[in-house]
Design an enzyme around this catalytic site. Structure first.
Site, mmCIF file in Angstrom:
data_model
loop_
_atom_site.group_PDB
_atom_site.id
_atom_site.type_symbol
_atom_site.label_atom_id
_atom_site.label_comp_id
_atom_site.label_asym_id
_atom_site.label_seq_id
_atom_site.Cartn_x
_atom_site.Cartn_y
_atom_site.Cartn_z
ATOM 1 N N ARG A 13 13.302 27.195 46.457
ATOM 2 C CA ARG A 13 13.122 26.092 47.506
ATOM 3 C C ARG A 13 14.368 25.387 47.741
ATOM 4 N NH1 ARG A 13 13.159 21.898 44.165
ATOM 5 N NH2 ARG A 13 11.606 22.240 42.413
ATOM 6 N N GLY A 56 9.020 22.147 34.261
ATOM 7 C CA GLY A 56 8.665 20.704 34.509
ATOM 8 C C GLY A 56 8.307 20.034 33.013
HETATM 9 C C1 MV4 Z 1 14.987 24.128 26.851
HETATM 10 C C2 MV4 Z 1 15.664 22.930 26.156
HETATM 11 C C3 MV4 Z 1 16.249 23.148 24.988
HETATM 12 N N1 MV4 Z 1 16.189 24.407 24.516
HETATM 13 N N2 MV4 Z 1 14.993 25.342 26.325
HETATM 14 C C4 MV4 Z 1 12.486 21.475 30.177
HETATM 15 C C5 MV4 Z 1 11.750 21.799 31.097
HETATM 16 C C6 MV4 Z 1 11.814 23.269 31.269
HETATM 17 N N3 MV4 Z 1 12.393 23.483 32.833
HETATM 18 C C7 MV4 Z 1 13.039 23.785 30.365
HETATM 19 N N4 MV4 Z 1 13.234 22.500 29.544
HETATM 20 C C8 MV4 Z 1 14.080 22.744 28.502
HETATM 21 N N5 MV4 Z 1 14.159 23.921 27.982
HETATM 22 C C9 MV4 Z 1 15.769 25.448 25.075
HETATM 23 N N6 MV4 Z 1 15.739 26.696 24.483
HETATM 24 C C10 MV4 Z 1 15.509 21.500 26.786
HETATM 25 C C11 MV4 Z 1 14.622 21.354 27.845
HETATM 26 C C12 MV4 Z 1 14.532 20.142 28.309
HETATM 27 C C13 MV4 Z 1 15.057 19.896 29.551
HETATM 28 C C14 MV4 Z 1 15.958 20.868 30.343
HETATM 29 C C15 MV4 Z 1 16.305 20.393 31.776
HETATM 30 C C16 MV4 Z 1 16.443 19.090 31.987
HETATM 31 C C17 MV4 Z 1 15.451 18.087 31.285
HETATM 32 C C18 MV4 Z 1 15.141 18.400 29.998
HETATM 33 C C19 MV4 Z 1 14.415 17.423 29.442
HETATM 34 C C20 MV4 Z 1 13.784 17.730 28.175
HETATM 35 C C21 MV4 Z 1 13.904 19.262 27.732
#
Ligand code: MV4
Length: 458
Positions: free
Chosen positions: A291, A164
């Site tokens: 889930r 999140g």
């Molecule tokens: C990332 C990313 C970019 N690069 N990992 C956000 C929450 C967590 N579940 C993982 N997330 C991200 N991981 C790397 N290596 C960008 C995000 C991210 C994101 C991912 C999925 C859906 C919305 C997002 C919003 C901001 C950042």
């Protein structure tokens, strides 16, 4: 099959589960807080038990109250829904210890996927692509800095207990590493009581694509294709669609097949979702949700399969009874999450529904537990309705969505309806050309009036 299921949740998802139970000939028990005495799922359930005051901590998260309600009503199984107890391994264990079936995966799998470092290692060991980064947790600032230099900036510092977006910071260069490291760790400590961190290469324009999985107790596992959940703001999904406009058939089969194979190898049972970032033609696993998800409806619309029914069936130890080739996909589906929130600021807007009219017609589904005169309590999630449309093509689904949004009337509170109308009329959205940052950029670019962005303004 179970005779009676206790639904340990509220709102539209409690109603969604109730509906699946009734169609399976299973009796339902609703549990609710005092704030939800007039809720739709409470009215429709065969029995209901008040389990506490409005505060979720004292009601929907109150384990002794939920187990007591299951006991006094003679339920055989507990469905945790989404949120609240759904990914609490300790709760899942207690449910079994008290002689009920937990409708969800094994506590062991909830635990593995709850620790993002263990989840990533498990997937990597099974051949699922992951984002280049640290091998496990990073023991110190200096270790992190040396590693970040090897990976190459920008890097993303993430909390092992995270998810999140909490406890997550980008370091753009070596100068910025220490500050990002310190801030991310402090945030993780405050949010999870755990400041174990890991590092990944930062992907700057990914899409968020997830694979829907279902496994039984007998080693069978299938996938139901992907959902594209890139239209989000501050880690809250706003629109989801399936199939993803970005994938071709080969990528879809490869990611689905690999995900289902690995889920089967680890002995996963229940519904689950593997989340990936997709950028420049490559997939990278980030997390697995153990889930049901809010957006499961999108998958149901293109497969014709009731995923909650399947989830309940496998929890009763029934075998899947079909294989991957029996699962076929029809057309395209899009879901709009309609929250009772200001469409510019996302500030919650609880209160009384004064006027309610839901759209209908071919290919239109509305999952909602609200009704005329219903008072949305201020204590919980602001999702009040999901509008899901299906069409033969993405374009047909879009035309149907535009038509349905135009029919939807929800008076008395502010909702995201005007924001959805704006999004689906943007050329980028119409072309399927968006990433996880697209919505936030669109909202920044919206003309400002009195310092406030105005949804729907040109
Ligand atoms: C990332 C990313 C970019 N690069 N990992 C956000 C929450 C967590 N579940 C993982 N997330 C991200 N991981 C790397 N290596 C960008 C995000 C991210 C994101 C991912 C999925 C859906 C919305 C997002 C919003 C901001 C950042």
């Amino acid at each position: 099959m179970f005779e009676k299921i206790l639904i340990a949740n509220r709102g539209e998802i409690a109603l969604r589960i109730h509906r699946a139970c009734k169609e399976m000939g299973v009796a339902t028990v609703a549990v609710h807080s005092t704030a939800d005495a007039d809720a739709m799922h409470v009215r429709l359930a065969d029995e209901s038990v008040c389990i506490g005051p409005p505060s979720a901590k004292e009601s929907y998260l109150n384990i002794p109250a939920i187990l007591t309600a299951a006991s006094v009503t003679g339920a055989d199984a507990i469905h945790p829904g989404i949120g609240f107890m759904a990914e609490n391994a300790h709760f899942a264990e207690l449910v079994s210890e008290h002689g009920f079936t937990f409708i969800g995966p094994a506590p062991e799998h909830i635990r593995i996927m709850g620790d993002k470092v263990t989840a990533k290692r498990t997937m990597k060991e099974h051949g699922i692509p992951t984002v280049p980064g640290s091998d496990g947790t990073v023991p110190s600032l200096d270790f992190g800095k040396a590693l970040a230099r090897k990976i190459g900036y920008p890097v993303l510092i993430k909390a092992a207990a995270g998810g999140g977006g909490k406890g997550m910071k980008v370091a753009r260069d070596e100068k910025g590493f220490e500050e990002a490291w310190t801030l991310a760790r402090a945030e993780a400590k405050a949010a999870f009581g755990n400041d174990e961190m890991y590092i990944e290469k930062y992907l700057d324009h990914p899409r968020h694509i997830e694979i829907q999985l279902l496994g039984d107790y007998h080693g069978n596992c299938v996938h139901f294709g992907e959902r594209d959940c890139s239209i989000q703001r501050r880690h809250q999904k706003v629109i989801e669609e399936a199939p993803s406009p970005a994938l071709n058939a080969r990528e879809r089969d490869k990611m689905g097949g690999l995900s289902a194979k690995v889920a089967s190898e680890i002995g996963y049972h229940g519904v689950g979702t593997m989340e990936f970032l997709y950028q420049d033609g490559e997939f990278y696993f980030i997390e697995m949700n153990t889930r049901l998800q809010v957006e499961h409806t999108v998958t149901e619309m293109i497969t014709g399969i009731d995923l909650v029914r399947e989830q309940i069936r496998v929890a009763s130890k029934a075998p899947l009874g079909y294989t991957q080739k029996d699962i076929t996909f029809e057309g395209h589906a899009i879901e709009c999450r309609i929250n009772a929130e200001n469409p510019n600021t996302f500030v919650p807007s609880p209160g009384k529904i004064e006027n309610y009219h839901a759209p209908g017609g071919l290919g239109v589904r509305v999952d909602s537990a609200i009704y005329d005169g219903y008072v949305i309590p201020p204590y919980y999630d602001s999702l009040i309705a999901k509008l899901v449309v299906q069409g033969k093509s993405r374009n047909e689904a879009l035309l149907r969505l535009r038509r349905s949004l135009g029919e939807f009337v929800i008076g008395g509170v502010e909702t995201l309806l005007p924001l959805h109308e704006k999004i689906i009329n943007q050329p980028d959205f119409i072309n399927g050309d968006y990433d996880i940052h697209w919505l936030e950029k669109m909202m920044e670019e919206t003309p400002k009036k009195n310092g406030k962005a105005v949804a729907g303004a040109e």
